[in-house]
Write a protein that holds these residues in place. Structure first.
Motif, PDB file in Angstrom:
ATOM      1  N   VAL A   1       9.477  -7.140   6.002  1.00 39.93           N
ATOM      2  CA  VAL A   1       8.594  -7.464   4.956  1.00 39.93           C
ATOM      3  C   VAL A   1       8.361  -5.907   5.260  1.00 39.93           C
ATOM      4  N   LEU A   2       8.127  -5.174   4.283  1.00 39.70           N
ATOM      5  CA  LEU A   2       7.574  -4.108   3.794  1.00 39.70           C
ATOM      6  C   LEU A   2       6.428  -3.546   3.500  1.00 39.70           C
ATOM      7  N   ARG A   3       5.258  -3.285   4.179  1.00 43.50           N
ATOM      8  CA  ARG A   3       4.233  -3.220   3.858  1.00 43.50           C
ATOM      9  C   ARG A   3       4.183  -2.116   2.012  1.00 43.50           C
ATOM     10  N   THR A   4       3.568  -2.521   1.290  1.00 39.58           N
ATOM     11  CA  THR A   4       3.235  -1.220  -0.177  1.00 39.58           C
ATOM     12  C   THR A   4       1.810  -1.842  -0.730  1.00 39.58           C
ATOM     13  N   PHE A   5       1.480  -0.879  -1.099  1.00 42.79           N
ATOM     14  CA  PHE A   5       0.550  -0.927  -1.837  1.00 42.79           C
ATOM     15  C   PHE A   5       0.214  -1.204  -3.018  1.00 42.79           C
ATOM     16  N   PRO A   6      -1.038  -1.633  -4.003  1.00 40.99           N
ATOM     17  CA  PRO A   6      -0.941  -1.474  -5.523  1.00 40.99           C
ATOM     18  C   PRO A   6      -0.212  -0.363  -6.526  1.00 40.99           C
ATOM     19  N   GLY A   7       0.188  -0.430  -6.697  1.00 36.38           N
ATOM     20  CA  GLY A   7       0.936   0.363  -8.200  1.00 36.38           C
ATOM     21  C   GLY A   7       1.518   0.558  -8.617  1.00 36.38           C
ATOM     22  N   ASP A   8       2.495   1.877  -9.195  1.00 33.07           N
ATOM     23  CA  ASP A   8       4.151   1.006  -9.550  1.00 33.07           C
ATOM     24  C   ASP A   8       4.622   1.779  -8.375  1.00 33.07           C
ATOM     25  N   GLN A   9       4.293   2.781  -7.848  1.00 31.31           N
ATOM     26  CA  GLN A   9       5.212   3.376  -6.548  1.00 31.31           C
ATOM     27  C   GLN A   9       5.761   2.593  -5.796  1.00 31.31           C
ATOM     28  N   ALA A  10       6.491   1.766  -5.174  1.00 36.36           N
ATOM     29  CA  ALA A  10       6.790   0.461  -5.299  1.00 36.36           C
ATOM     30  C   ALA A  10       8.198   0.276  -5.413  1.00 36.36           C
TER      31      ALA A  10
ATOM     32  N   PRO B   1       2.233  -0.418   7.524  1.00 39.37           N
ATOM     33  CA  PRO B   1       2.526   0.191   7.040  1.00 39.37           C
ATOM     34  C   PRO B   1       3.322   1.252   8.622  1.00 39.37           C
ATOM     35  N   GLY B   2       3.822   2.079   8.662  1.00 39.56           N
ATOM     36  CA  GLY B   2       5.080   2.828   9.202  1.00 39.56           C
ATOM     37  C   GLY B   2       6.100   1.694  10.233  1.00 39.56           C
ATOM     38  N   SER B   3       6.485   0.707   9.128  1.00 44.13           N
ATOM     39  CA  SER B   3       7.889   0.612  10.014  1.00 44.13           C
ATOM     40  C   SER B   3       8.743   1.285  10.077  1.00 44.13           C
ATOM     41  N   ALA B   4      10.133   0.136  10.289  1.00 46.34           N
ATOM     42  CA  ALA B   4      11.554   0.655  10.142  1.00 46.34           C
ATOM     43  C   ALA B   4      12.583  -0.455  10.299  1.00 46.34           C
ATOM     44  N   VAL B   5      12.694   0.069   9.274  1.00 50.67           N
ATOM     45  CA  VAL B   5      14.251  -0.988   8.653  1.00 50.67           C
ATOM     46  C   VAL B   5      15.783  -0.067   9.762  1.00 50.67           C
TER      47      VAL B   5
END
Length: 183
Positions: free
Chosen positions: A61-70, A116-120
């Motif tokens: 699970v990766l944290r993203t923020f609202p908007g179209d960037q993800a 935020p700042g996780s690694a996969v």
């Protein structure tokens, strides 16, 4: 989930439908067409992906923020597709699943789901092809491939501080996840 037998049955149905409309194709060509429809570069890649062992699936699970960037990053740039999305109601954070080949990620706008700042790390079978594919997009990110003692790595930072490292293991027989091409 589609199996090899499902894909072969799809190819038989496609071949019969095309023949009924006056277009003859070989069974091999029908398999290639089905492979493309399923998001794979060719039948061999499709067969390998569909034949991969189906053990426990780990889904980061990766944290993203609202908007179209993800969407722009994970779908338009990296070539993932959205499998499903969920909001408890309009205006609340979005939680979605994206996938490409055998790689599945959950992207969450919910505070506390991930940091935020996780690694996969994702093992891939053809890092050179993936590298070229990413460089062919209009996205402004141009990651490099780094040789490592354990193989080759390409780290791609997302707009939220997370890092996805695509890894091609060194040596034959190393386990990899086949990441299918864009089609």
């Amino acid at each position: 989930m589609t199996t090899v037998d499902d894909a072969k049955a799809m190819a038989r149905r496609l071949r019969a439908a095309l023949a009924a409309s006056g277009t003859a194709v070989t069974h091999s060509r029908a398999l290639e067409l089905i492979a493309h429809q399923l998001g794979h570069r060719d039948w061999s890649t499709c067969h390998a992906a569909l034949s991969a062992p189906t053990g426990p699936l780990l889904v980061p699970v990766l944290r993203t923020f609202p908007g179209d960037q993800a969407y722009a990053f994970y779908c338009d740039y990296l070539g993932f597709r959205v499998d499903w999305e969920h909001r408890f109601e309009d205006g609340l954070p979005l939680y979605r699943q994206v996938s490409r080949g055998g790689c599945v990620l959950h992207l969450s706008e919910h505070h506390g789901d991930a940091t935020p700042g996780s690694a996969v790390r994702v093992a891939v079978s053809d890092l050179t092809r993936l590298h070229a594919e990413l460089h062919a997009t209009r996205y402004p990110l141009r990651p490099g491939v780094e040789p490592q003692p354990w193989g080759r790595d390409m780290t791609v930072p997302d707009p939220f501080g997370n890092r996805i490292t695509f890894h091609e293991p060194a040596g034959p027989g190393a386990p990899v996840m086949v990441i299918a091409g864009r089609g």
